[in-house]
Design a protein around this motif. Sequence first.
Motif, short mmCIF file in Angstrom:
data_model
loop_
_atom_site.label_atom_id
_atom_site.label_comp_id
_atom_site.label_asym_id
_atom_site.label_seq_id
_atom_site.Cartn_x
_atom_site.Cartn_y
_atom_site.Cartn_z
N GLU A 48 0.84 -1.20 0.00
CA GLU A 48 0.00 0.00 0.00
C GLU A 48 0.88 1.25 0.00
O GLU A 48 0.66 2.19 0.76
N PHE A 58 2.99 1.65 3.23
CA PHE A 58 2.72 0.57 4.18
C PHE A 58 2.87 -0.76 3.44
O PHE A 58 2.28 -0.95 2.38
N ASN A 103 5.25 0.38 8.54
CA ASN A 103 4.29 1.46 8.31
C ASN A 103 5.04 2.79 8.26
O ASN A 103 5.32 3.41 9.27
N SER A 131 3.81 5.35 6.77
CA SER A 131 2.79 6.35 6.44
C SER A 131 2.56 7.30 7.62
O SER A 131 3.17 7.15 8.68
N GLU A 188 -0.27 7.71 9.27
CA GLU A 188 -1.40 7.31 10.09
C GLU A 188 -1.30 5.83 10.44
O GLU A 188 -0.55 5.08 9.83
N THR A 189 -2.05 5.42 11.45
CA THR A 189 -2.09 4.01 11.84
C THR A 189 -2.64 3.18 10.68
O THR A 189 -3.56 3.59 9.99
N LYS A 190 -2.04 2.01 10.48
CA LYS A 190 -2.45 1.14 9.38
C LYS A 190 -2.75 -0.26 9.92
O LYS A 190 -2.12 -0.72 10.89
N THR A 191 -3.67 -0.93 9.28
CA THR A 191 -3.97 -2.33 9.60
C THR A 191 -3.85 -3.17 8.35
O THR A 191 -4.02 -2.68 7.23
N ALA A 192 -3.56 -4.44 8.55
CA ALA A 192 -3.47 -5.38 7.43
C ALA A 192 -4.14 -6.68 7.85
O ALA A 192 -3.95 -7.16 8.98
N LYS A 244 -5.49 -10.09 11.80
CA LYS A 244 -5.34 -8.65 11.54
C LYS A 244 -4.27 -8.07 12.44
O LYS A 244 -4.27 -8.29 13.65
N ALA A 276 -2.04 -4.39 13.39
CA ALA A 276 -2.14 -2.93 13.33
C ALA A 276 -0.80 -2.32 13.75
O ALA A 276 -0.14 -2.81 14.68
N ARG A 315 1.82 4.84 13.13
CA ARG A 315 2.58 5.53 12.09
C ARG A 315 4.08 5.46 12.39
O ARG A 315 4.51 5.44 13.55
#
Length: 509
Positions: free
Chosen positions: A404, A407, A424, A426, A428-432, A460, A462, A465
């Motif tokens: 992404e 990310f 990550n 990025s 902001e906080t990211k989830t996968a 999942k 998380a 950032r």
Amino acid sequence: MKKRVFYTLILIPFLLFYAQPVGAAEKEEDGWMDEEIYFIMVDRFQNGDQSNDYNVDLSDPRAYHGGDIQGIIDKLDVIEDMGFTSIWLTPIMANEEKGYHGYWIEDFMEVDEHFGTMEDVKRLVREAHDRDMKVIFDFVVNHTGYKHPWLNDSTKQDWFHEESPIIGESQEQLENGWLAGLPDLNQEHPKVRQYLFNAAEFWITETGVDGFRLDTVKHVPKTFWEEFSDHVTSIDPDFFLLGEVWSENPNYIAEYESIGIDSFVDYPFYEAATTAFQTEGNSLKELYTVWERNKAFFEQPHLLGNFLDNHDNKRFTRLALLNEENPVNRWKMALTYMYGAPGIPIVYQGSEYAMDGGEDPDNRRMMNFKVGEEEVKQHIEQLSAIRKEFTALTEGDFERVVDEGAFAVFKRTHGNESVYIAVNNSEETKTATLNDVPEGSQLRGLIYDSIARSTDGAHKIALDRSTADLYVVEEDKGINWLVVIPVVGVMGSFIAFVIYVTRKNRAQT
């Protein structure tokens, strides 16, 4: 933060206890995949013996600053405690005036007087081997110092190529021109070739060194390197050759692998990683592209040396500062990826303290062991312990499972062992959501102490950032009631006690 540090301190000795030791004497070519290399510029590391402080001038960034072999010996335990299994030293051969860096060689078979004696060098190798650490010497064959005595020796005029600057990128220019005006040795000359072979043999037999980092490889003919490789391996079949081919073209670098050089400092990795991690929001796509190219061009891509800064480029901390970023955060994320990705991690002295530095010679400041910033150093210790524990991180394959932009999640697998590298970068906080984790398994975050269990057949994860973590796949044993029940009991008793005291106080009033 305190909780994270607490669990880190618990994790490190556990991993070290179960790690497979890597002995300096048991090297097979593939065995170097397990190594973690600490790169030392001898003159700028530690002054352990002030009796050899000739012409030292700490105010002049291009003069000797007093670092020596004894200083390295004094700090071997510190290097070992960080998890490093090998050290690579800049050239220790006798250099001409102001050749503090070691690349202006005056005598190929003498120790520079500023660094100590041959006995000091032998003791360094012995002390390292006693700690199961390997030693790599920087070895120069392309050129001599500017004022080498051979230049005035009428019998050795043909030992050098005709003086000319390097113009363009033709192979002939690269191999015959005078790099930065340094007298260019004529390796096609039988006597020059034999002298350099003898010099290599001298250091191997005299000191027991484990390998050479070969300087300026692309400026020397391939025919020489092929014979050189044959010669050193005839002396020591396990001898390791780490080449410097300064190029962003992996196909070009790989040409030197086929002639006997075992590994290379990976400049394509360096360019991609420093570009990605120097600032928040940058894409991570090029990181995987580098791996795909390495896998296509190299027979042993896992042996390439990954690095984030060195003595020839601006330090990674400076790149972060120029982007108004927190260098510690940038270092921790970049190192997590570097220790997790295929290749041998190489860390330049001072990186563990997020040392700053601009262009040469500012990137070669004297080490400061009293800087106080320990967060990056502790992170390296933790990453090293993890890498030693999980074979997937040294020998495993490598695939990207989430892409992404800023990310990404990568997966390394070796046999039944799998480790995910989640990054990550990025803002902001990211989830996968990972759908390829085996049923009945959980993901355990090794750095930030998290657990991801299956929900509807998927796991999942998380990430905050500007963070990265390594997740190991392990059996999901569910909630440990043997631990939970006593804790719940204690908490229940405490709550009951609070209620009892509260009621009693109310009754008295």
